[in-house]
Design an enzyme around this catalytic site. Structure first.
Site, short mmCIF file in Angstrom:
data_model
loop_
_atom_site.label_atom_id
_atom_site.label_comp_id
_atom_site.label_asym_id
_atom_site.label_seq_id
_atom_site.Cartn_x
_atom_site.Cartn_y
_atom_site.Cartn_z
N GLU A 1 27.21 45.94 90.76
CA GLU A 1 27.50 47.27 90.60
C GLU A 1 28.93 47.14 89.75
OE1 GLU A 1 27.48 46.93 94.84
OE2 GLU A 1 26.26 46.31 93.46
N HIS B 1 36.06 49.21 82.02
CA HIS B 1 36.95 49.79 82.65
C HIS B 1 38.04 48.59 82.68
CE1 HIS B 1 36.16 54.03 83.90
NE2 HIS B 1 34.96 53.51 83.32
#
Length: 240
Positions: free
Chosen positions: A54, A156
């Site tokens: 994740e 990100h």
């Protein structure tokens, strides 16, 4: 001397610095007088543990990618990061998260905390929530609000997020600094006006020839006015 500001972001293996998560990327962009100086620090860091799927899905950094980049462990770069940050104002989006990880990593090395390094922290997430109550305050939302191009942001990443945050921060504070600059300019102009005023005036007295010429001119005025030249009494007082 203007204080250094550093636009800062990190990427990590997870959300909890005190539960085994580690830093995997650090980026800091230096700014002085609202101008980027080009003195930046960008590092990939091996976390010395596995990378949860994740987390990799967010920033795109797997252990294999970090090993391909020859990423050092934090113990090899911690001092460099601390020296880079020392005494600066840190501009961070959701500062509690990044400062928590930096303090954890520094503590593992016996290095000073962010506070002990003399850093002041400005949280743009808190700023955004105060400026736009009830509105979305994520970096993506702020980029949209201030027309900051984020088309290159696939993941990100710490570096790209710093670049975007830098533009967002400048946009968020533009009005504030314009006002300050205007007040400073007004004060500077007033100071120039005050300096320009003469403190002492040199008095030049008329010589005898000039006095005689002046008296002759008063005679003409006196004759033309039927003896009512208003300058005559003043001249008489001056002679007295």
């Amino acid at each position: 001397m203007s204080q250094r500001q550093i636009i800062l972001d990190t990427e990590t293996t997870g959300l909890y610095p005190q539960s085994g998560d580690r830093m995997v990327e650090f980026a800091g962009l230096e700014m002085v007088n609202r101008q980027f100086t080009g003195s930046n620090l960008h590092l990939y860091i091996h976390p010395e543990r596995d990378m949860p799927e994740e987390a990799a899905a967010v920033h795109g950094l797997t252990i294999e990618v970090l090993e391909e980049k020859n990423a050092p462990i934090f113990a090899k770069v911690g001092q460099e990061i601390a020296d880079f940050l020392r005494g600066a104002e840190l501009i961070i989006h959701n500062a509690k998260f990044d400062v928590g990880f930096l303090d954890m990593e520094f503590s593992r090395m016996g290095l000073p905390s962010i506070e002990e390094l003399g850093c002041r922290v400005t949280d743009t997430l808190s700023m955004a929530r105060e400026m736009f109550p009830g509105q979305k305050a994520s970096l993506d939302a702020l980029c949209t609000r201030f027309d900051v191009d984020r088309s290159k942001r696939v993941y990100h990443g710490a570096l790209i997020d710093c670049e975007l945050l830098g533009e967002v921060y400048l946009a968020m504070t533009r009005g504030q600094f314009s006002l300050v600059d205007g007040l400073a300019e007004t004060a500077a102009q007033e100071e120039v006006r005050q300096v320009a005023r003469p403190v002492h005036l040199k008095v030049l007295k008329a010589d005898e020839a000039e006095l005689a010429e002046h008296k002759a001119y008063l005679d003409i005025l006196d004759k033309a006015s039927g003896g009512n030249c208003i300058w005559r009494p003043k001249e008489a007082e001056a002679e007295a």
